[in-house]
Design an enzyme around this catalytic site. Structure first.
Site, mmCIF file in Angstrom:
data_model
loop_
_atom_site.group_PDB
_atom_site.id
_atom_site.type_symbol
_atom_site.label_atom_id
_atom_site.label_comp_id
_atom_site.label_asym_id
_atom_site.label_seq_id
_atom_site.Cartn_x
_atom_site.Cartn_y
_atom_site.Cartn_z
ATOM 1 N N ASP A 168 24.166 -10.531 -23.739
ATOM 2 C CA ASP A 168 25.127 -9.509 -23.339
ATOM 3 C C ASP A 168 26.190 -9.296 -24.415
ATOM 4 O O ASP A 168 26.510 -10.205 -25.175
ATOM 5 C CB ASP A 168 25.786 -9.949 -22.019
ATOM 6 C CG ASP A 168 26.464 -8.793 -21.317
ATOM 7 O OD1 ASP A 168 26.228 -7.632 -21.699
ATOM 8 O OD2 ASP A 168 27.241 -9.057 -20.383
ATOM 9 N N ASN A 186 18.677 -1.012 -16.433
ATOM 10 C CA ASN A 186 19.142 -0.403 -17.687
ATOM 11 C C ASN A 186 18.722 1.071 -17.848
ATOM 12 O O ASN A 186 19.255 1.784 -18.704
ATOM 13 C CB ASN A 186 18.667 -1.194 -18.912
ATOM 14 C CG ASN A 186 19.413 -2.500 -19.115
ATOM 15 O OD1 ASN A 186 18.893 -3.458 -19.656
ATOM 16 N ND2 ASN A 186 20.675 -2.549 -18.680
HETATM 17 C C1 FPP Z 1 23.397 -6.074 -23.417
HETATM 18 O O1 FPP Z 1 24.476 -5.607 -24.143
HETATM 19 C C2 FPP Z 1 22.181 -5.935 -24.180
HETATM 20 C C3 FPP Z 1 21.130 -5.123 -23.853
HETATM 21 C C4 FPP Z 1 21.088 -4.282 -22.663
HETATM 22 C C5 FPP Z 1 19.938 -5.024 -24.716
HETATM 23 C C6 FPP Z 1 19.554 -6.285 -25.374
HETATM 24 C C7 FPP Z 1 18.393 -6.084 -26.225
HETATM 25 C C8 FPP Z 1 18.291 -6.594 -27.466
HETATM 26 C C9 FPP Z 1 19.358 -7.370 -28.105
HETATM 27 C C10 FPP Z 1 17.075 -6.394 -28.292
HETATM 28 C C11 FPP Z 1 15.758 -6.287 -27.606
HETATM 29 C C12 FPP Z 1 14.736 -6.441 -28.622
HETATM 30 C C13 FPP Z 1 13.398 -6.347 -28.459
HETATM 31 C C14 FPP Z 1 12.529 -6.676 -29.585
HETATM 32 C C15 FPP Z 1 12.757 -5.946 -27.174
HETATM 33 P P1 FPP Z 1 25.331 -4.425 -23.519
HETATM 34 O O2 FPP Z 1 24.847 -3.140 -24.094
HETATM 35 O O3 FPP Z 1 25.271 -4.518 -22.028
HETATM 36 O O4 FPP Z 1 26.738 -4.774 -24.058
HETATM 37 P P2 FPP Z 1 28.116 -4.445 -23.332
HETATM 38 O O5 FPP Z 1 28.103 -5.232 -22.057
HETATM 39 O O6 FPP Z 1 29.128 -4.932 -24.302
HETATM 40 O O7 FPP Z 1 28.131 -2.963 -23.119
#
Ligand code: FPP
Length: 231
Positions: A13, A61
Site C-alpha cells: 500500500d 480496485n
Molecule cells: C496500493 O497503493 C497499490 C496498488 C493498488 C497496486 C499495487 C501493485 C503493484 C505495486 C504492482 C503490481 C505488479 C504486477 C507485476 C502485477 P495505492 O494506490 O492504494 O496507494 P495510496 O493508498 O497511497 O493511494
C-alpha cells in the site's frame, strides 16, 4: 522461537501517497512499486521464504479511474519485460491467484507466459494476487466443492476446504505485512490469515526495503506463536 516464515503475504500500500509526496503522478508510484517487487522477492528467496504472495490488484480496485486501472493492468508487462530473466536466474517461480475472467486478455497472456516460463523454478514461488478478493475466493471454493460433490451428506473438514482455495498448493500463511500504516485486511486472504502474525509498517511500498523485510522476519522468528494454546 519460530523459523523463517514459509509463506509471507504483503499488502503493497501507499504507492499513490508516495508519488504525491514526490510531486509525481500516481502512476509513477505504481511503477516504482512494481520495480520494488524485484528487490523484495529476491531478498525473501535468499532468506529461505518459500512463498511470497503480493496483493497486486483487488476486486475492489476496479472502482479506480479508468486511466489508473489501465496503467495497473499494464504493469505486469513492464515488470516481466524488465525482470523475468532475473527471476529465472534466481530460480523464482511465478504464479497468479484471483479471477482471470474480467482481466484484459493481454494482462492474462503476459502473466501466463511468465508462469509457464518459470514453472520449473524451485527456490521460491512469487504469487501475484490479481483481480483477487478474499470473499470471492471463498465463494469460488464453495462453488467448486458443490459442483464436485453435488448434494451430499459429506461433512467437510477445514483441511479439506483449504484444498478448494486458490492457495491449496502453498504452505500455511504465517506472516502478513502491510505498508503505509492502514490497519485493515482489505479483503485479502481472509481464510488464510487465521493464525498469521501481522506487521504494519510506517513506510510507503516503494520505499519498503530488503532491510525492512529482514528486520520483520527476524522479529517474527523471535515471536512465540501459540495458535490458541499455551507455551
Ligand atoms: C496500493 O497503493 C497499490 C496498488 C493498488 C497496486 C499495487 C501493485 C503493484 C505495486 C504492482 C503490481 C505488479 C504486477 C507485476 C502485477 P495505492 O494506490 O492504494 O496507494 P495510496 O493508498 O497511497 O493511494
Amino acid at each position: 522461537m519460530s523459523s523463517v516464515p514459509q509463506h509471507i503475504a504483503i499488502i503493497m500500500d501507499g504507492n499513490g501517497r508516495w508519488a504525491k509526496e514526490q510531486g509525481k503522478p500516481r502512476s509513477y508510484g505504481h511503477l516504482k512499486g512494481a520495480e520494488n517487487i524485484r528487490n523484495i522477492a529476491i531478498k525473501a528467496s535468499e532468506m529461505g521464504v518459500k512463498v511470497l504472495t503480493l496483493y497486486a490488484f483487488s476486486t475492489e480496485n476496479w472502482k479506480r479511474p479508468a486511466e489508473e486501472v489501465s496503467y495497473l493492468m499494464n504493469l505486469p508487462k513492464i515488470f516481466f519485460d524488465k525482470y523475468l530473466e532475473e527471476l529465472m536466474a534466481n530460480d523464482i517461480r511465478v504464479q497468479m491467484i484471483g479471477r482471470k475472467e474480467g482481466l484484459p486478455e493481454e494482462t492474462v497472456s503476459i502473466l501466463d507466459r511468465a508462469i509457464e516460463k518459470t514453472a520449473g523454478n524451485q527456490s521460491m514461488t512469487l504469487v501475484f494476487a490479481v483481480n483477487y478478493g478474499g470473499r470471492s475466493e471463498i465463494v469460488d471454493a464453495v462453488n467448486r466443492y458443490v459442483s464436485e460433490y453435488g448434494n451430499t451428506e459429506h461433512q467437510l473438514t477445514e483441511e479439506e476446504f483449504g484444498k478448494y482455495l486458490y492457495t491449496a498448493d502453498y504452505p500455511e500463511l504465517e506472516l502478513l505485512i502491510r505498508t503505509s500504516l492502514d490497519y485493515r485486511i482489505s479483503n485479502f486472504l481472509l481464510w488464510q490469515l487465521s493464525y498469521a502474525e501481522m506487521y504494519f509498517i510506517d513506510k510507503y511500498w516503494p520505499e519498503f526495503s530488503p532491510e525492512d523485510l529482514e528486520k520483520i522476519i527476524s522479529d517474527f522468528t523471535g515471536r512465540h506463536r501459540r495458535f490458541g494454546g499455551l507455551e
